[in-house]
Structures are given as C-alpha cells and as structure tokens.
Design a protein around this motif. Structure first.
Motif, PDB file in Angstrom:
ATOM      1  N   LEU A   1      -6.066  -2.898  -3.321  1.00 39.27           N
ATOM      2  CA  LEU A   1      -6.988  -1.765  -3.228  1.00 39.27           C
ATOM      3  C   LEU A   1      -7.966  -1.940  -2.074  1.00 39.27           C
ATOM      4  O   LEU A   1      -8.371  -0.957  -1.442  1.00 39.27           O
ATOM      5  CB  LEU A   1      -7.739  -1.608  -4.553  1.00 39.27           C
ATOM      6  CG  LEU A   1      -6.872  -1.200  -5.746  1.00 39.27           C
ATOM      7  CD1 LEU A   1      -7.673  -1.248  -7.039  1.00 39.27           C
ATOM      8  CD2 LEU A   1      -6.277   0.186  -5.538  1.00 39.27           C
ATOM      9  N   ARG A   2      -8.338  -3.169  -1.788  1.00 38.98           N
ATOM     10  CA  ARG A   2      -9.168  -3.441  -0.614  1.00 38.98           C
ATOM     11  C   ARG A   2      -8.418  -3.063   0.658  1.00 38.98           C
ATOM     12  O   ARG A   2      -8.965  -2.419   1.559  1.00 38.98           O
ATOM     13  CB  ARG A   2      -9.530  -4.928  -0.609  1.00 38.98           C
ATOM     14  CG  ARG A   2     -10.123  -5.462   0.690  1.00 38.98           C
ATOM     15  CD  ARG A   2     -11.584  -5.194   0.799  1.00 38.98           C
ATOM     16  NE  ARG A   2     -12.123  -5.755   2.023  1.00 38.98           N
ATOM     17  CZ  ARG A   2     -13.345  -5.516   2.475  1.00 38.98           C
ATOM     18  NH1 ARG A   2     -14.156  -4.733   1.784  1.00 38.98           N
ATOM     19  NH2 ARG A   2     -13.770  -6.048   3.593  1.00 38.98           N
TER      20      ARG A   2
ATOM     21  N   ASP B   1     -15.561  -6.335  -2.499  1.00 36.29           N
ATOM     22  CA  ASP B   1     -15.009  -5.537  -3.602  1.00 36.29           C
ATOM     23  C   ASP B   1     -14.150  -4.410  -3.037  1.00 36.29           C
ATOM     24  O   ASP B   1     -14.441  -3.876  -1.959  1.00 36.29           O
ATOM     25  CB  ASP B   1     -16.119  -4.923  -4.442  1.00 36.29           C
ATOM     26  CG  ASP B   1     -16.761  -5.931  -5.382  1.00 36.29           C
ATOM     27  OD1 ASP B   1     -16.074  -6.908  -5.738  1.00 36.29           O
ATOM     28  OD2 ASP B   1     -17.939  -5.738  -5.739  1.00 36.29           O
ATOM     29  N   PRO B   2     -13.118  -4.018  -3.755  1.00 32.60           N
ATOM     30  CA  PRO B   2     -12.347  -2.845  -3.321  1.00 32.60           C
ATOM     31  C   PRO B   2     -13.158  -1.583  -3.543  1.00 32.60           C
ATOM     32  O   PRO B   2     -14.031  -1.535  -4.429  1.00 32.60           O
ATOM     33  CB  PRO B   2     -11.116  -2.883  -4.233  1.00 32.60           C
ATOM     34  CG  PRO B   2     -11.570  -3.602  -5.464  1.00 32.60           C
ATOM     35  CD  PRO B   2     -12.569  -4.615  -4.988  1.00 32.60           C
TER      36      PRO B   2
ATOM     37  N   ALA C   1      -6.955  -6.223  -6.741  1.00 35.90           N
ATOM     38  CA  ALA C   1      -8.172  -5.970  -5.972  1.00 35.90           C
ATOM     39  C   ALA C   1      -7.894  -6.080  -4.479  1.00 35.90           C
ATOM     40  O   ALA C   1      -8.423  -5.297  -3.678  1.00 35.90           O
ATOM     41  CB  ALA C   1      -9.258  -6.955  -6.392  1.00 35.90           C
ATOM     42  N   GLY C   2      -7.048  -7.048  -4.092  1.00 34.42           N
ATOM     43  CA  GLY C   2      -6.684  -7.183  -2.683  1.00 34.42           C
ATOM     44  C   GLY C   2      -5.938  -5.974  -2.172  1.00 34.42           C
ATOM     45  O   GLY C   2      -6.192  -5.485  -1.065  1.00 34.42           O
TER      46      GLY C   2
ATOM     47  N   TRP D   1      -5.877  -0.934   0.890  1.00 35.00           N
ATOM     48  CA  TRP D   1      -5.755   0.532   0.874  1.00 35.00           C
ATOM     49  C   TRP D   1      -7.031   1.188   1.389  1.00 35.00           C
ATOM     50  O   TRP D   1      -6.989   2.167   2.147  1.00 35.00           O
ATOM     51  CB  TRP D   1      -5.438   0.992  -0.544  1.00 35.00           C
ATOM     52  CG  TRP D   1      -5.656   2.461  -0.771  1.00 35.00           C
ATOM     53  CD1 TRP D   1      -4.851   3.490  -0.400  1.00 35.00           C
ATOM     54  CD2 TRP D   1      -6.798   3.060  -1.418  1.00 35.00           C
ATOM     55  NE1 TRP D   1      -5.399   4.690  -0.784  1.00 35.00           N
ATOM     56  CE2 TRP D   1      -6.590   4.461  -1.393  1.00 35.00           C
ATOM     57  CE3 TRP D   1      -7.943   2.559  -2.000  1.00 35.00           C
ATOM     58  CZ2 TRP D   1      -7.506   5.348  -1.950  1.00 35.00           C
ATOM     59  CZ3 TRP D   1      -8.859   3.435  -2.557  1.00 35.00           C
ATOM     60  CH2 TRP D   1      -8.640   4.809  -2.523  1.00 35.00           C
ATOM     61  N   GLY D   2      -8.178   0.646   0.996  1.00 38.78           N
ATOM     62  CA  GLY D   2      -9.448   1.231   1.392  1.00 38.78           C
ATOM     63  C   GLY D   2      -9.707   1.183   2.885  1.00 38.78           C
ATOM     64  O   GLY D   2     -10.504   1.973   3.404  1.00 38.78           O
ATOM     65  N   THR D   3      -9.033   0.285   3.596  1.00 43.90           N
ATOM     66  CA  THR D   3      -9.191   0.219   5.054  1.00 43.90           C
ATOM     67  C   THR D   3      -8.331   1.249   5.780  1.00 43.90           C
ATOM     68  O   THR D   3      -8.435   1.380   7.002  1.00 43.90           O
ATOM     69  CB  THR D   3      -8.818  -1.178   5.571  1.00 43.90           C
ATOM     70  OG1 THR D   3      -7.405  -1.403   5.404  1.00 43.90           O
ATOM     71  CG2 THR D   3      -9.598  -2.269   4.847  1.00 43.90           C
TER      72      THR D   3
ATOM     73  N   VAL E   1       0.839  -1.194   0.000  1.00 46.84           N
ATOM     74  CA  VAL E   1       0.000   0.000   0.000  1.00 46.84           C
ATOM     75  C   VAL E   1       0.876   1.246   0.000  1.00 46.84           C
ATOM     76  O   VAL E   1       0.566   2.237  -0.666  1.00 46.84           O
ATOM     77  CB  VAL E   1      -0.944  -0.011   1.220  1.00 46.84           C
ATOM     78  CG1 VAL E   1      -1.714   1.308   1.318  1.00 46.84           C
ATOM     79  CG2 VAL E   1      -1.921  -1.178   1.139  1.00 46.84           C
TER      80      VAL E   1
ATOM     81  N   VAL F   1     -11.393 -10.569  -0.907  1.00 46.81           N
ATOM     82  CA  VAL F   1     -11.935 -10.370  -2.258  1.00 46.81           C
ATOM     83  C   VAL F   1     -12.481 -11.686  -2.800  1.00 46.81           C
ATOM     84  O   VAL F   1     -13.561 -11.730  -3.408  1.00 46.81           O
ATOM     85  CB  VAL F   1     -10.851  -9.794  -3.185  1.00 46.81           C
ATOM     86  CG1 VAL F   1     -11.346  -9.765  -4.640  1.00 46.81           C
ATOM     87  CG2 VAL F   1     -10.450  -8.390  -2.744  1.00 46.81           C
TER      88      VAL F   1
ATOM     89  N   ALA G   1      -6.215  -9.788   2.480  1.00 48.39           N
ATOM     90  CA  ALA G   1      -7.103  -8.893   1.723  1.00 48.39           C
ATOM     91  C   ALA G   1      -7.546  -9.562   0.419  1.00 48.39           C
ATOM     92  O   ALA G   1      -8.708  -9.422  -0.004  1.00 48.39           O
ATOM     93  CB  ALA G   1      -6.401  -7.574   1.434  1.00 48.39           C
TER      94      ALA G   1
END
Length: 693
Positions: free
Chosen positions: A364-365, A551-552, A361-362, A367-369, A327, A546, A542
């Motif tokens: 970005l998932r 989803d991210p 996708a993992g 990162w989103g947290t 990340v 997914v 992560a």
C-alpha cells in the motif's frame, strides 16, 4: 474512419441507451479503424471490450470482410464464456457471427465452425495451437481471411511463458494468412505500456502503433482502503461475517486451500458464500459465479481467477486476505468495485500475521507513490523455441531445414544464433529427423509428447497431476494426490467447494475419487502451490520504508497500528535509512539487504564463498558464513560484479519442454530468469553497518 457504422451507432444509442461513447471508446475509433496496432489501457470495467469490438465490426461492414476476420484471445476459458453472449449481441446487429473455441466446446460444434467459419472467433493460445497441429483443420483455408488479432488481458500473458507462446503462434498465423495482422491488446494499468505494445507487435515492431489510455476524470474521489490485522483465517471469517451486512463482497485469497477454509468457515457463520478457484469444476464455478451475480448480501471467495474481467455483477466491496504480490494486481482487484455511479472504489485488507501485515503495508505504501510494476516478459524462452519447432513440424508435416526461420520472421528468440543450438539438439536427440533437406517429427518426440495427438505440446505451463472428485456422476473439482495418500485416522475427509466430503473409493488408474457429502467440518484441502516468484525489489524496499516508520496512505485499524508498532520494534536492528545492516547474533550472520527474492538470489551467487551455501534464498536477507570475521567493507562490496544465481537441478522440472533442450541451455534460461542485476548492484553500492547482538 472516425465514426461507427450507422447501424451499430443506432443500436449503441437506442438499444444500449448510451448517450455517448466513453473517452477510451471514442479515442480508439480512428487508430483501430486506420489499421494501427494498438494497446488500450483502462481499469477493470473501463469499456475496453466495446472500444475494440465496435470499430472492428464497423470495419467488417465498410470493407466487406468475409470469412474468419478477427481472432479474440483471452487467458481464461471463463472469461471467453463470459464475453460470448455480449459479443454475439453486438455482431448480430450487423448480421455477423461470433463463435467460441476452447477445450470445453464439443467436437461437433468445432466441426460446424470449421465448415462455416464465423466472423469473430473467441479462443485461447492453447486452443489455437491445438488447431494448428491438428490434422482436421485446413489451416490456410480457415485462416486465409484473417485480418486482426485482439489479445485481452495482454499484461497477464506477457509476464510469463504463455506470452512468448502466444507471440510465436501469432507469427505462424501471420504466415498462414499471408498478410500483416493488426494486433490490438487490452490491458489494465501497467508501468510500461509502450514497451508492452512493442512486445505484442512481435516481429512487426516498427509498424504504426499507438497506446490509447485517455485520462479519466469521471471519479475524482479517493478510494476507501483500510488495513487490519486479524491473526488467522478464523478471525478473518469473523470480521467478514460481522461487517458490511447486506452487501455483495468479493474476497481474494492467495491459495486454493485458503479459499476452501475461509469459505467453509464463513458458511459456519451463516454467511451465504460461493467459491471460485481453478480446481473446482467448470460447472461448479459457473453456478457459483451466476448465483453470486444475481444475489445480494453474500460473499464469493476466490483466488486470482476473478481478478480478470469475468463479470460477477455490481460489487459493493472487495476484501483482500493478506496482499497480492504486485501493485498492478491490487489495482485490478480494487477496480472491481465502485462501478455504480454512487459507488466508491474500496478494499479492506486483512493481514493474517505480522509478516503479512508488513508486506501489505509495504504494498500500500508502494501504491501510494503511484508506482505500477513494468511488465517484463521472462528472458531467454529457449524451451518455447524447442516447442515451436516441434509444433510447426507437426503443423506442416515437414519443414525445410533452412526455411524454418521464415515462420517467425525475425522474432528475437528465433534468430539463428539463438535458435540453431536448440534445433541441433532436437535433431541429435531424435526429436526431429532430417531427410533430404527436410525436418520431420522423430521417435523421441513421439515417445515424450505423442500421447493424445501431441496435446502435451499445446500448453507451455506444467499442470501438476490431480484427481477428479465426483459425487456420483457430478464432478465437483480436483484434488492433489497427497490428500488421498497421507496417513489418516478414521474416514478420509476432503474439503472441496466449501464443504466436507467422505472418500468412498479411489480409481487410481483413471485418477478419479468418488465421495459422499457428510455433515460437519474437518475435511482437508491440499494442492501443490505454484511458485510466486517472491517479493520484488520495489516491494521489499517499500516494506523497509514501513519498517523505518513510514505508514501507507490508508486507514489503519487500531489492531493494525498496534501490530505494526510491535513489528517495527522487533526488526528495528535490521534496517537503517543510510544503507544495509549485517547482524551477528548467536553465531548467525545475516545481511539484511531488503532486496527481494531475485535480488538476494543474485547477491548470494555474487558473494560466492562468503555466503552460507546451505541457506535457501530469502526475500529480505542473505545469510553469510558464520565463521566470517570482521565486517564486509563497503569498498570490497562495490568491487563485486553481480553473477547469475545457481540453479538447482530440481528447478529444471518446472521448465516445461526442458527435456528438449541441452541441459546447459536449460540452466542458463532459469538462471537468467532468477537474476535481478539492478537490485544486486543497488545493494552493493550502499554502505553496510555491522551490528552484534
């Protein structure tokens, strides 16, 4: 001190036209001016350079420092070259000088610097080491007035052995200067800034220190991030060529070979394309980066070399082929965009395969947290201790066999119980010789490291041998020897700098390859890839999320949605929300741990005879012995204690200076670096399900 020197303040306001300092720059004035060690944390283009340089220049004037006062260390020569004119401009306002010292600086220029030291010296750890072990530098005179060391991109140093090497060199500089040196690190966002600052302080941990990372509210807009699945490099080139016409785009790839292939393909689509990676010549990279900075409607394709703060001008868009491994790296790349007032940070991720799509996708998932990886320096740098003992002996000519610890002032790797076995081995094997209570360089060190004035001792990373590629007298870059020895039909064609070259002749002794440009495509780009370290536990989990349907928090193209749906269907049997899954299929028994590379390496060692000894470690699963009958019981797994992974003898070759260590200590060092006990313990604590297909 809470204000800038009046002359500097005048130029900031009138020459630069700044109405005020940024929050980071204002917040840094007092702690830096008071002499505190500090870590300045901000995204790319967050004003970190000025935040550290302005108060230091003010201190020089206020306290009338003379001689070499500040050493400014960067991980890349390109970054130093980029910083030089800006820092020289600032220093000139106060009648101060900034100079550059690295491997590309001429010998005559270096001699001039030694005769008349500047106020600020820009350099790398390797150049500092070469300076210290060189016979032409009066270390105590040259370093005698040193006050402060600035380490740019400190997070990039701390994550590998270059960081340990830098800390060791800083302790030796402190000893030469005869005073504590203020240490200031500049970093992108990291998950553990306080720990990173303590690490940078080295033996001076406990000195007053402060992390400076003001909250920024200047841009509350969410970044524009999109994930697509394109299937191949050729398709990625079509997408890049078709989208964002008229914009300046920076494309990141995860290998030099992909940079070359994508660059050549983009040019075939009529896109103005420039390339940047470590195996291109310095002149080639500089020409590309300068041309890109001045152009519009163009693309520059790069490896991670442009992730750091080299200025390539205002960018409209960042495009990422597949996903970076962390990340933190993604944030750094994302931060290259959105610098203009009307701009928005953005990134388009193009996944080449379904596996790549799951990894992207993992990431970005994750990162989103809000997660950012903590920077963890590699443990047990015993080989660096060996290198430093040899380097110090070269620097001083001879060192007392009881006084050597003073040079590192209690830095943990040099505590006697840790370092003494390394020293004993150096003496026993003839790397060092003892003479009347003094230690001198021995014949074994002369034989192994003595070429070119011991220059091999200045760098702690191992660079694979490469051939220099020349078109006439112009260096284009370097290529892997295998690209010159593999079997080919017809002329041998190389792909370098985004175009195809025909090999005319090869100077094997001097490792030089002479080429001529040819029309068309078909050249080969090949380099030995450095190990990435594999997927982390956090990223693997992560990816598991997914796979389970999460989803991210980014836009997904229709292609990405369709491909993710297929991936989830294909691997649905390998994931379960309440624990891990063991799958038996066609005589193959796999334990889907989703624990990352290091976690699975630790689990494989921990399982002992239960694991398939012939299976290479995978990021997502551990292969068990196919003849096992019955499931692994949860209680039995919880009773296991994680063990250090096994180390392949061939892996020792990647540990530079391993020949100066006892074999058992080299193996212990690599095993400690390969282990992830928390990940293994977490997996062992989870219930397992057995599925037979």
């Amino acid at each position: 001190m809470t204000t800038l020197h009046p002359t500097l303040a005048h130029h900031v306001s009138n020459t630069l036209g700044w109405p005020r300092l940024r929050p980071l720059q204002a917040d840094a004035l007092t702690p830096i001016g008071d002499g505190l060690d500090a870590l300045l944390v901000a995204p790319t283009a967050g004003g970190k350079t000025e935040a550290v340089v302005f108060p230091l220049l003010s201190m020089m004037e206020e306290r009338r420092w003379t001689g070499l006062s500040v050493i400014y260390v960067c991980p890349l020569k390109a970054l130093l070259n980029n910083l030089l004119p800006r820092l020289q401009r600032y220093a000139t306002w106060l009648g101060r000088r900034v100079e550059l010292w690295h491997g590309d600086v001429s010998a005559s220029r270096r001699q001039s610097i030694l005769r008349d030291p500047p106020d600020v010296l820009l350099t790398t750890p390797e150049s500092l080491e070469a300076m210290l072990i060189g016979t032409r530098v009066d270390h105590r005179r040259f370093m005698g007035e040193l006050r402060t060391v600035v380490v740019d991109e400190v997070h990039a140093f701390a994550k590998d052995d270059r960081g340990w090497h830098l800390l060791c060199v800083l302790e030796r500089l402190t000893h030469l200067a005869g005073r504590p040196l203020q240490r200031i690190g500049l970093s992108a966002t990291v998950g553990n800034p306080g720990e990173l600052l303590s690490w940078l302080q080295g033996a001076g941990t406990g000195r007053p220190a402060r992390v400076i990372a003001p909250e920024t509210t200047a841009d509350s807009r969410s970044p524009d991030i999109e994930l697509d699945h394109v299937g191949s490099v050729a398709n990625a080139a079509r997408v890049i060529a078709a989208l964002h016409a008229g914009e300046k785009r920076l494309v990141f790839c995860d290998s030099r070979r992909m940079v070359e292939e994508l660059g050549e393909t983009l040019r075939g689509h009529g896109v103005t394309t420039f390339l940047s990676h470590a195996s291109l010549s310095a002149d080639e990279r500089r020409r590309a980066e300068e041309a890109f900075a001045q152009a519009r409607d163009c693309v520059i394709v790069s490896t991670s070399t442009l992730e750091l703060g080299v200025d390539v001008g205002d960018l409209d868009r960042v495009i990422q082929i597949n996903a970076p491994w962390s990340v933190a790296s993604f944030l750094q790349r994302l931060g290259r965009t959105g610098r203009r007032s009307a701009g928005t940070r953005n990134c388009l991720l193009l996944a080449l395969s379904r596996d790549d799509l799951l990894a992207a996708a993992g990431l970005l998932r994750l990162w989103g947290t809000g997660y950012v990886e903590p920077v963890q320096p590699p443990p047990d740098p015993r080989h660096i201790v060996a290198q430093q003992l040899l380097a110090l002996t070269l620097q001083e000519g001879r060192i007392g066999d009881s006084l050597w610890p003073d040079w590192w002032d209690g830095l943990p790797p040099f505590e006697r119980r840790s370092a003494q076995p390394v020293l004993d081995h150096l003496i026993t094997e003839g790397f060092l010789e003892r003479d009347g209570g003094m230690l001198l360089i021995g014949p074994e060190a002369e034989q192994r490291f003595g070429r070119r004035h011991f220059m091999d001792l200045t760098a702690v990373f191992t660079a694979p041998p490469e051939f220099t590629v020349l078109n006439g007298s112009v260096e284009i870059g370097r290529t892997d020897p295998t690209s010159l020895t593999s079997s080919v039909q017809g002329p041998r064609l190389l792909l370098l700098a985004g175009r195809t070259w025909k090999v005319d002749w090869i100077d094997w002794k001097r490792r030089r390859c002479f080429v001529e440009p040819v029309e068309g495509t078909g050249g080969e780009a090949r380099w030995t890839s450095a190990a990435s370290g594999g997927t982390s536990f956090a990223l693997a989990r992560a990816m598991r999320d997914v796979a389970l349907g999460a989803d991210p928090p980014v836009r997904l193209t229709r292609r990405a949605v369709d491909a993710l749906t297929k991936v989830r269907a294909e691997i649905s049997d390998t994931v379960h929300p309440d624990g891990t899954v063991i799958v038996r299929e066609d005589g193959d028994l796999r334990w889907w741990t989703w624990a990352g590379y290091r976690g699975n390496a630790t689990l494989k060692a921990t399982l002992g005879s239960l694991a398939d000894p012939l299976h290479r470690v995978d990021d997502l699963y551990v292969r068990l012995r196919a003849d096992l009958t019955g499931p692994l019981r949860h209680a039995d797994l919880r009773a296991l204690h994680p063990r250090y992974p096994q180390v392949d003898d061939r892996a020792l070759n990647g540990l530079k200076f391993n020949t100066a260590l006892p074999r058992e200590l080299a193996v212990e060092t690599l095993a400690a670096r390969l282990a992830d006990f928390p990940a293994a313990a977490s997996v062992l604590s989870e219930p397992t399900r057995l599925l037979v297909r």
